[in-house]
Design a protein around this motif. Structure first.
Motif, short mmCIF file in Angstrom:
data_model
loop_
_atom_site.label_atom_id
_atom_site.label_comp_id
_atom_site.label_asym_id
_atom_site.label_seq_id
_atom_site.Cartn_x
_atom_site.Cartn_y
_atom_site.Cartn_z
N ALA A 177 0.79 -1.07 -0.09
CA ALA A 177 0.07 0.03 0.07
C ALA A 177 0.78 1.15 -0.09
N GLY A 178 0.75 2.18 -0.94
CA GLY A 178 1.27 3.26 -0.87
C GLY A 178 1.42 4.18 0.37
N GLU A 179 0.64 3.92 1.24
CA GLU A 179 0.69 4.65 2.41
C GLU A 179 1.40 3.84 3.48
N ASP A 202 -9.34 0.47 -5.60
CA ASP A 202 -9.48 0.84 -4.33
C ASP A 202 -8.32 -0.07 -3.56
N GLY A 203 -7.47 -0.64 -4.14
CA GLY A 203 -6.27 -1.32 -3.19
C GLY A 203 -6.68 -2.57 -2.74
N MET A 204 -6.08 -2.99 -1.46
CA MET A 204 -6.68 -4.11 -0.74
C MET A 204 -7.84 -3.89 0.09
N LEU A 215 2.78 -4.13 6.34
CA LEU A 215 2.56 -3.48 5.01
C LEU A 215 3.88 -2.84 4.33
N ILE A 216 3.94 -2.90 3.10
CA ILE A 216 5.03 -2.26 2.75
C ILE A 216 4.72 -1.27 1.58
N LYS A 217 5.73 -0.51 1.11
CA LYS A 217 5.27 0.59 0.08
C LYS A 217 6.74 0.83 -1.01
N ILE A 218 6.31 0.97 -2.09
CA ILE A 218 7.51 1.31 -3.04
C ILE A 218 7.46 3.01 -2.79
N SER A 225 0.18 9.34 -7.06
CA SER A 225 0.46 8.63 -5.80
C SER A 225 0.62 7.22 -5.90
N SER A 226 0.23 6.62 -6.97
CA SER A 226 0.36 4.93 -7.07
C SER A 226 0.94 4.55 -8.46
N LEU A 227 1.47 3.31 -8.18
CA LEU A 227 1.86 2.82 -9.71
C LEU A 227 0.74 1.68 -10.22
N ASN A 228 0.87 1.40 -11.35
CA ASN A 228 -0.22 0.41 -11.89
C ASN A 228 0.25 -0.61 -11.21
N VAL A 229 -0.96 -1.68 -10.95
CA VAL A 229 -0.48 -2.78 -9.92
C VAL A 229 0.40 -3.65 -10.55
N SER A 230 0.36 -3.93 -11.90
CA SER A 230 1.29 -4.93 -12.41
C SER A 230 2.80 -4.44 -12.42
C1 SAM Z 1 -3.40 1.46 -8.52
S1 SAM Z 1 -2.96 0.96 -7.13
C2 SAM Z 1 -4.38 1.04 -5.90
C3 SAM Z 1 -4.29 2.50 -5.44
C4 SAM Z 1 -5.41 2.75 -4.49
N1 SAM Z 1 -5.92 3.95 -4.55
C5 SAM Z 1 -4.83 2.58 -3.06
O1 SAM Z 1 -4.89 3.40 -2.08
O2 SAM Z 1 -4.15 1.54 -2.73
C6 SAM Z 1 -2.88 -0.91 -7.30
C7 SAM Z 1 -2.14 -1.47 -6.11
O3 SAM Z 1 -0.93 -1.28 -6.51
C8 SAM Z 1 -0.03 -1.51 -5.77
N2 SAM Z 1 0.76 -0.36 -5.42
C9 SAM Z 1 0.71 0.81 -6.30
N3 SAM Z 1 1.78 1.76 -5.87
C10 SAM Z 1 2.18 1.30 -4.98
C11 SAM Z 1 3.27 1.79 -4.10
N4 SAM Z 1 3.65 3.09 -4.29
N5 SAM Z 1 3.61 1.08 -3.02
C12 SAM Z 1 2.99 -0.24 -2.77
N6 SAM Z 1 2.25 -0.85 -3.47
C13 SAM Z 1 1.66 -0.21 -4.57
C14 SAM Z 1 -0.74 -1.90 -4.38
O4 SAM Z 1 -1.10 -3.19 -4.27
C15 SAM Z 1 -2.21 -1.34 -5.00
O5 SAM Z 1 -3.28 -1.81 -4.16
#
Ligand code: SAM
Length: 246
Positions: A177-179, A202-204, A215-218, A225-230
């Motif tokens: 999760a990004g946060e 919506d994420g997890m 929980l870990i973030k990139i 704010s976030s990457l594509n899930v793949s």
């Molecule tokens: C497009 S993101 C979902 C964004 C969503 N708004 C959220 O708050 O999680 C889809 C998934 O990619 C992964 N992901 C994307 N960016 C990430 C990051 N910076 N750190 C960790 N996981 C990330 C997570 O598993 C996330 O649930």
């Protein structure tokens, strides 16, 4: 009922790893390149019927980009796996398990790309909820470039229960999760590990997140704010691979 696998790479992996399921190979007439020739030879060596067709006939078989090769198959490998097989797969491993859990990824292109990265990273099982998530389709197979047949993909009825069963086998569960406070470079990703990725929007889900051990973030340097899930799947898996090689 038969299914189609298309594209040079996907068909090659299928012929190498799951040729029993291939009934016929269709190749574009007058396609004389090396890779097509190699596929024909491979199919013939396994006594699979090879049928030449015009480009237009192949186009009629699938709307997807087939690159002049289509395999007609039955009973693909991912269909042979059921959640009851998870313990057997884990028992057979000679290394610490590396598992990918996709919590509600719905886009077939994302699922295909996640499977491709999972295969490349040596993931042992990909787990996803049965409902409200993408399953293996022709598009997923094409995008996965053969990984839909090489990595066991196991849909489960109750993801929380499966996560608990993994934890009972001393497999740590890392949610992404990004946060999150801890980043993937600080976290310990060695040992038996399942990495959970969230859904595109919506994420997890809340319960999935609560069931994670940590929980870990990139870390993100830019404005987005976030990457594509793949993409996030690839980055996280390969950090785990890097740590395990030390
Ligand atoms: C497009 S993101 C979902 C964004 C969503 N708004 C959220 O708050 O999680 C889809 C998934 O990619 C992964 N992901 C994307 N960016 C990430 C990051 N910076 N750190 C960790 N996981 C990330 C997570 O598993 C996330 O649930």
């Amino acid at each position: 009922m038969s299914e189609l696998v298309y594209g040079v790479h996907a068909v090659e992996v299928l012929l190498k790893r799951n040729s029993d399921s291939v009934q016929r190979l269709f190749v574009q007439r007058n396609r004389h390149d090396q890779r097509a020739h190699k596929l024909v030879k491979l199919a013939q060596s396994k006594n699979i019927q090879v049928i030449q067709k015009d480009r237009e006939e192949l186009d009629d078989m699938t709307k997807q980009r087939h690159q002049g090769v289509i395999a007609e198959c039955s009973k693909l490998k991912e269909k042979q796996f059921h959640e009851k097989h998870i313990p057997d797969i884990l028992d057979a491993l000679e290394t610490d398990p590396l598992i990918l859990i996709l919590d509600g990824v719905t886009d077939p292109h994302n699922l295909g790309a996640c499977l491709r990265s999972a295969d490349a990273a040596g993931v042992h099982i990909v787990i996803a909820p049965k409902d409200n998530a993408a399953s293996i389709t022709d598009v997923v197979r094409k995008v996965a470039c053969g990984a839909a047949e090489s990595v066991p993909f196991i849909p489960v009825t109750n993801l929380s229960r499966t996560m608990k069963q993994l934890q009972e086998r001393n497999i740590w569960i890392a949610g992404t999760a990004g946060e999150a406070e801890q980043d993937i470079y600080q976290a310990n990703l060695k040992g038996g590990l399942a990495i959970v990725m969230g859904a595109e929007g919506d994420g997890m889900r809340r319960l999935t997140r609560e069931n994670c051990d940590f929980l870990i973030k990139i870390p993100m340097a830019g404005e987005v704010s976030s990457l594509n899930v793949s993409v996030a799947t690839g980055v996280t898996l390969f950090e785990a691979v890097r740590q395990r090689q030390k």
